[in-house]
Scaffold this active site. Structure first.
Site, PDB file in Angstrom:
ATOM      1  N   GLU A 286       1.088   3.950   1.711  1.00  0.00           N
ATOM      2  CA  GLU A 286       1.487   4.262   3.244  1.00  0.00           C
ATOM      3  C   GLU A 286       2.553   3.413   3.563  1.00  0.00           C
ATOM      4  O   GLU A 286       3.510   3.759   3.992  1.00  0.00           O
ATOM      5  CB  GLU A 286       0.094   4.036   4.197  1.00  0.00           C
ATOM      6  CG  GLU A 286      -0.680   4.917   3.921  1.00  0.00           C
ATOM      7  CD  GLU A 286      -2.089   4.117   3.116  1.00  0.00           C
ATOM      8  OE1 GLU A 286      -1.590   3.642   2.225  1.00  0.00           O
ATOM      9  OE2 GLU A 286      -3.124   4.098   3.651  1.00  0.00           O
TER      10      GLU A 286
ATOM     11  N   CYS B 267      -5.984   1.564   6.036  1.00  0.00           N
ATOM     12  CA  CYS B 267      -6.773   0.640   6.452  1.00  0.00           C
ATOM     13  C   CYS B 267      -6.214   0.178   7.662  1.00  0.00           C
ATOM     14  O   CYS B 267      -5.361   0.722   8.283  1.00  0.00           O
ATOM     15  CB  CYS B 267      -6.557  -0.584   5.251  1.00  0.00           C
ATOM     16  SG  CYS B 267      -4.827  -1.144   5.085  1.00  0.00           S
TER      17      CYS B 267
ATOM     18  N   HIS C  46       0.898  -1.089   0.026  1.00  0.00           N
ATOM     19  CA  HIS C  46      -0.074  -0.012   0.001  1.00  0.00           C
ATOM     20  C   HIS C  46       0.922   1.269  -0.001  1.00  0.00           C
ATOM     21  O   HIS C  46       2.059   1.221   0.412  1.00  0.00           O
ATOM     22  CB  HIS C  46      -0.943   0.011   1.259  1.00  0.00           C
ATOM     23  CG  HIS C  46      -1.934  -0.847   1.276  1.00  0.00           C
ATOM     24  ND1 HIS C  46      -3.110  -1.036   2.003  1.00  0.00           N
ATOM     25  CD2 HIS C  46      -2.087  -2.218   0.533  1.00  0.00           C
ATOM     26  CE1 HIS C  46      -3.561  -1.934   1.965  1.00  0.00           C
ATOM     27  NE2 HIS C  46      -3.205  -2.900   1.014  1.00  0.00           N
TER      28      HIS C  46
ATOM     29  N   CYS D 201      -2.291  -0.429   7.666  1.00  0.00           N
ATOM     30  CA  CYS D 201      -1.643   0.758   7.626  1.00  0.00           C
ATOM     31  C   CYS D 201      -1.833   1.497   8.684  1.00  0.00           C
ATOM     32  O   CYS D 201      -0.668   2.159   9.393  1.00  0.00           O
ATOM     33  CB  CYS D 201      -2.190   1.583   6.500  1.00  0.00           C
ATOM     34  SG  CYS D 201      -1.589   0.572   4.764  1.00  0.00           S
TER      35      CYS D 201
END
Length: 152
Positions: free
Chosen positions: A55, A83, A53, A86
């Site tokens: 992040e 999410c 992701h 993260c």
């Protein structure tokens, strides 16, 4: 308003991710001195890695840039509500402030869903600011998913 210029960088990363066929999410880590330490867009498909992701990639790059286990005093700008995975990484990294654009009622982990920062087991809770660049982030996501849905 410096936070808007940092979110514009995150939006650039989101647009680039979308152009690569990734879900258009971008992230930027800014150091205590206001310098951009790292920036990334989603790369889950490209890297065939569910953890890639925006992040996670930006946090990892910022750790390497600082040569530090913690990102104390750093800020994270991300175009979509993080999410749960993260959010956990954000807490462990000791990010000072989280700025995000679009809310994610389905998979968010900060204001929706798991609400990681609300759990007593969460060792560190950053300041959280939402809605920064939210309209543009939402538009990118909406266009991306509409282009992939079959017409009725």
């Amino acid at each position: 308003m410096k936070f808007r210029s940092h979110m514009q960088i995150a939006l650039e990363e989101a647009r680039a991710a979308g152009a690569r066929g990734e879900v258009p999410v971008g992230a930027v880590v800014v150091g205590p001195d206001g310098r951009v330490l790292a920036r990334a867009g989603n790369r889950t498909r490209e890297l065939r890695d569910a953890t890639a992701h925006a992040e996670m990639l930006a946090l990892g790059a910022a750790h390497r840039a600082l040569g530090a286990e913690r990102l104390t005093g750093c800020d994270l700008y991300v175009t979509l509500e993080p999410c749960a995975m993260c959010a956990g990484a954000i807490a462990h990294a000791r990010i000072a402030r989280l700025y995000y654009g679009a809310s994610d009622p389905k998979s968010g982990g900060t204001a929706h869903g798991a609400r990681v920062f609300a759990h007593p087991q969460c060792h560190h809770v950053p300041e959280v600011y939402d809605g920064i660049g939210g309209a543009e982030a939402e538009a990118l996501l909406r266009a991306f998913f509409e282009a992939r849905r079959p017409a009725p």
